[in-house]
Scaffold this motif. Structure first.
Motif, PDB file in Angstrom:
ATOM      1  N   UNK A 353     -12.672 107.058  48.971  1.00 45.07           N
ATOM      2  CA  UNK A 353     -11.299 107.032  48.470  1.00 45.07           C
ATOM      3  C   UNK A 353     -10.371 106.231  49.356  1.00 45.07           C
ATOM      4  N   UNK A 354     -10.476 106.407  50.671  1.00 38.93           N
ATOM      5  CA  UNK A 354      -9.628 105.640  51.587  1.00 38.93           C
ATOM      6  C   UNK A 354      -9.935 104.149  51.500  1.00 38.93           C
ATOM      7  N   UNK A 355     -11.215 103.795  51.404  1.00 38.66           N
ATOM      8  CA  UNK A 355     -11.573 102.381  51.273  1.00 38.66           C
ATOM      9  C   UNK A 355     -11.052 101.796  49.974  1.00 38.66           C
ATOM     10  N   UNK A 356     -11.115 102.577  48.901  1.00 34.81           N
ATOM     11  CA  UNK A 356     -10.645 102.099  47.596  1.00 34.81           C
ATOM     12  C   UNK A 356      -9.129 101.887  47.608  1.00 34.81           C
ATOM     13  N   UNK A 357      -8.385 102.819  48.213  1.00 38.71           N
ATOM     14  CA  UNK A 357      -6.927 102.688  48.289  1.00 38.71           C
ATOM     15  C   UNK A 357      -6.551 101.444  49.098  1.00 38.71           C
ATOM     16  N   UNK A 358      -7.310 101.176  50.185  1.00 34.86           N
ATOM     17  CA  UNK A 358      -7.037  99.982  50.990  1.00 34.86           C
ATOM     18  C   UNK A 358      -7.234  98.707  50.203  1.00 34.86           C
ATOM     19  N   UNK A 359      -8.187  98.684  49.297  1.00 36.89           N
ATOM     20  CA  UNK A 359      -8.424  97.500  48.478  1.00 36.89           C
ATOM     21  C   UNK A 359      -7.405  97.363  47.347  1.00 36.89           C
ATOM     22  N   UNK A 360      -6.790  98.476  46.949  1.00 39.13           N
ATOM     23  CA  UNK A 360      -5.890  98.451  45.787  1.00 39.13           C
ATOM     24  C   UNK A 360      -4.418  98.547  46.190  1.00 39.13           C
ATOM     25  N   UNK A 361      -4.119  98.165  47.419  1.00 38.57           N
ATOM     26  CA  UNK A 361      -2.735  98.252  47.888  1.00 38.57           C
ATOM     27  C   UNK A 361      -1.796  97.436  46.989  1.00 38.57           C
ATOM     28  N   UNK A 362      -2.182  96.164  46.690  1.00 35.76           N
ATOM     29  CA  UNK A 362      -1.318  95.327  45.854  1.00 35.76           C
ATOM     30  C   UNK A 362      -1.133  95.926  44.458  1.00 35.76           C
ATOM     31  N   UNK A 363      -2.242  96.481  43.893  1.00 40.69           N
ATOM     32  CA  UNK A 363      -2.137  97.089  42.563  1.00 40.69           C
ATOM     33  C   UNK A 363      -1.144  98.245  42.554  1.00 40.69           C
ATOM     34  N   UNK A 364      -1.244  99.118  43.563  1.00 40.43           N
ATOM     35  CA  UNK A 364      -0.346 100.272  43.603  1.00 40.43           C
ATOM     36  C   UNK A 364       1.096  99.840  43.871  1.00 40.43           C
ATOM     37  N   UNK A 365       1.277  98.812  44.717  1.00 40.08           N
ATOM     38  CA  UNK A 365       2.636  98.316  44.980  1.00 40.08           C
ATOM     39  C   UNK A 365       3.256  97.723  43.713  1.00 40.08           C
ATOM     40  N   UNK A 366       2.414  96.999  42.930  1.00 42.76           N
ATOM     41  CA  UNK A 366       2.923  96.429  41.689  1.00 42.76           C
ATOM     42  C   UNK A 366       3.302  97.518  40.698  1.00 42.76           C
ATOM     43  N   UNK A 367       2.517  98.557  40.642  1.00 38.97           N
ATOM     44  CA  UNK A 367       2.860  99.670  39.740  1.00 38.97           C
ATOM     45  C   UNK A 367       4.176 100.309  40.166  1.00 38.97           C
ATOM     46  N   UNK A 368       4.347 100.446  41.480  1.00 39.40           N
ATOM     47  CA  UNK A 368       5.615 101.006  41.969  1.00 39.40           C
ATOM     48  C   UNK A 368       6.771 100.089  41.586  1.00 39.40           C
ATOM     49  N   UNK A 369       6.528  98.770  41.631  1.00 39.99           N
ATOM     50  CA  UNK A 369       7.607  97.815  41.333  1.00 39.99           C
ATOM     51  C   UNK A 369       8.031  97.878  39.872  1.00 39.99           C
ATOM     52  N   UNK A 370       7.100  98.233  38.960  1.00 42.69           N
ATOM     53  CA  UNK A 370       7.453  98.269  37.534  1.00 42.69           C
ATOM     54  C   UNK A 370       7.872  99.664  37.098  1.00 42.69           C
ATOM     55  N   UNK A 371       8.070 100.577  38.063  1.00 48.28           N
ATOM     56  CA  UNK A 371       8.663 101.861  37.721  1.00 48.28           C
ATOM     57  C   UNK A 371       7.738 103.060  37.778  1.00 48.28           C
ATOM     58  N   UNK A 372       6.503 102.889  38.221  1.00 49.06           N
ATOM     59  CA  UNK A 372       5.601 104.032  38.337  1.00 49.06           C
ATOM     60  C   UNK A 372       6.047 104.928  39.495  1.00 49.06           C
ATOM     61  N   UNK A 373       6.167 106.193  39.232  1.00 44.15           N
ATOM     62  CA  UNK A 373       6.634 107.113  40.272  1.00 44.15           C
ATOM     63  C   UNK A 373       5.522 107.394  41.282  1.00 44.15           C
ATOM     64  N   UNK A 374       5.959 107.875  42.462  1.00 41.53           N
ATOM     65  CA  UNK A 374       4.970 108.246  43.477  1.00 41.53           C
ATOM     66  C   UNK A 374       4.072 109.385  42.986  1.00 41.53           C
ATOM     67  N   UNK A 375       4.644 110.306  42.233  1.00 38.05           N
ATOM     68  CA  UNK A 375       3.862 111.433  41.714  1.00 38.05           C
ATOM     69  C   UNK A 375       2.760 110.959  40.783  1.00 38.05           C
ATOM     70  N   UNK A 376       3.079 109.982  39.915  1.00 42.51           N
ATOM     71  CA  UNK A 376       2.074 109.479  38.986  1.00 42.51           C
ATOM     72  C   UNK A 376       0.966 108.736  39.724  1.00 42.51           C
ATOM     73  N   UNK A 377       1.309 108.000  40.781  1.00 40.85           N
ATOM     74  CA  UNK A 377       0.290 107.330  41.582  1.00 40.85           C
ATOM     75  C   UNK A 377      -0.650 108.358  42.229  1.00 40.85           C
TER      76      UNK A 377
END
Length: 461
Positions: A353-377
């Motif tokens: 899980x930690x390795x996967x999150x490290x690879x998907x940092x840009x994806x999660x940041x982009x979701x945050x930028x388009x309005x995805x809440x921290x809770x949903x992430x």
């Protein structure tokens, strides 16, 4: 109809897509978690199997849990009073004992004392001689050989007869090996039906034994009909035969004689007599509103007949309660070991899980930028690990069911109690809970890390 909210539904969909996109990592996570979940399932299933196996032999010899037992006094009118009071009553069975020899008359049986013929317990049979029990004034009893010339050995087997008024199997569920059980609905026959236990049946299989039954105390020998074989939990230790009490009494004196008084008779023997005399000694009752009435009526009638009813003791079989603490300790020890194995799986999910999150940092940041809440992430990451845990639990349950069926086939001959036992689905529920708990624990830290990714990360990408 209850529906999931949009956020939960979205997190499950995105989590499922993440699992499908990273199949290899999902498989690696499941492999690290599989043994831990399977261990939890094995402990739960094994605990139930062990409980049933331990209780099975106890039930065969002592009775099913909740059964009420009543000791009967030794008196010349005990058996007749019991038959008049309890005969034909539902939920009641009374039994006694007698000694008998099956086979050639006037010979020394192959197993003096009614013990094993296999040699495994041969030291308890007293060799080729006869033994008697002698008690001193304090009640201490010892076994001593009878000083008399014994007849030659012949084709005969000594059996310990259990005579029954009412079906004993309703309280002690003997397992039918072959043939059929006694028919208590027919009229008593002068050719008595007998059912042998496995120890006695093995003797008849190895030796040519004539169909002649000599019951100790009877003037004539009977021609028995062996109608079945049962496993009564004694194995090869004892050769036992089961008969109807009314058919036994056709060949016995009406009542057992009282034990001799004086220093040679123990207080216990004076009260209950010889269990091998053919008289009824113990009554089993199914708990119910009429049980106490029957007990009081029987006690009153025995007292009126002159029997000493002060020694009549009533007890309730509670084998499971006595074993509960021991089984709980065993299950806790093995469950603790299973949890240690499960923690290894949790560490594997956490690593992936930690390795996967490290690879998907840009994806999660982009979701945050388009309005995805921290809770949903957080829910998205947890959904992946929870689904992984659930899939692992399903695989472990399938392996557990298959393993249980294989073990049943392999060990049913040694443990007949589990022959008809199906997979305990409580263990499957425990596996699902273990899988989900491991997914939650392993995904919690990666989910929190994903929720803390700043939106500015997408600018650097």
């Amino acid at each position: 109809m209850i529906r999931m909210s949009g956020k939960f539904r979205s997190s499950l969909i995105i989590g499922g897509q993440g699992i499908r996109a990273r199949k290899l990592r999902t498989v690696l996570s499941m492999m690290s978690l599989f043994l831990g979940v399977l261990a939890v399932i094995a402990v739960q299933a094994g605990g139930q199997v062990a409980e049933k196996a331990m209780l099975a032999d106890i039930e065969l010899q002592q009775g099913i849990d909740g059964t009420e037992t009543l000791s009967l006094p030794s008196h010349e009118k005990t058996s007749s009073v019991v038959r008049e009071t309890l005969g034909g009553q539902p939920g009641v069975s009374v039994y006694g004992g007698a000694k008998a020899t099956l086979g050639e008359p006037n010979v020394t049986p192959l197993n003096p004392g009614g013990n094993s013929l296999t040699g495994r317990y041969g030291s308890y049979s007293g060799g080729s001689g006869r033994y008697t029990t002698v008690c001193d004034a304090s009640g201490m009893c010892t076994s001593k050989p009878v000083e008399e010339k014994q007849p030659p050995k012949g084709a005969a087997v000594e059996v310990r007869v259990t005579s029954m008024l009412g079906d004993l199997r309703q309280f002690r569920p003997f397992r039918l090996v072959s043939g059929e059980w006694l028919d208590f609905g027919s009229a008593p026959s002068m050719s008595p039906q007998i059912v042998l236990n496995t120890g006695a049946a093995e003797a008849l299989k190895k030796h040519q034994i004539p169909a002649e039954l000599h019951i100790e105390g009877a003037a004539k020998n009977a021609t028995p009909r062996v109608v079945g074989v049962v496993d009564d939990g004694q194995g090869d230790y004892s050769a036992t035969a089961y008969m109807r009490a009314d058919e036994l009494q056709n060949w016995m004196p009406a009542e057992a004689k009282k034990p001799a008084s004086g220093p040679a008779a123990s207080p216990m023997a004076a009260m209950y007599g010889n269990s091998s005399s053919g008289s009824l000694t113990t009554a089993y009752f199914t708990p119910g509103p009429t049980t106490e009435i029957l007990k009081q009526t029987l006690r009153a009638r025995l007292a009126a007949a002159g029997a000493d009813v002060d020694g009549m003791r009533s007890t309730t079989v509670n084998s499971k309660g006595r074993m509960a603490s021991m089984l709980s300790i065993m299950k806790m020890i093995f469950l603790g070991m299973a949890c240690l194995v499960l923690l290894i799986g949790v560490a594997g999910i956490l690593n992936v899980g930690l390795a996967t999150v490290g690879e998907r940092v840009e994806e999660f940041a982009l979701r945050r930028a388009v309005g995805t809440s921290r809770m949903l992430l957080t829910f998205i990451v947890l959904a992946e690990t929870l689904l992984t845990g659930l899939l692992t639990a399903m695989a472990a349950i399938g392996a557990g069911v298959l393993g249980f069926q294989v073990a049943t086939v392999m060990f049913s001959s040694k443990l007949p109690a589990i022959a008809d036992m199906s997979f305990p689905w409580d263990a499957g529920v425990a596996g699902v809970i273990a899988g989900l708990a491991a997914g939650l624990l392993g995904g919690l830290i990666p989910a929190m890390r994903a929720a803390r990714i700043p939106i500015s990360t997408v600018m650097r990408a």
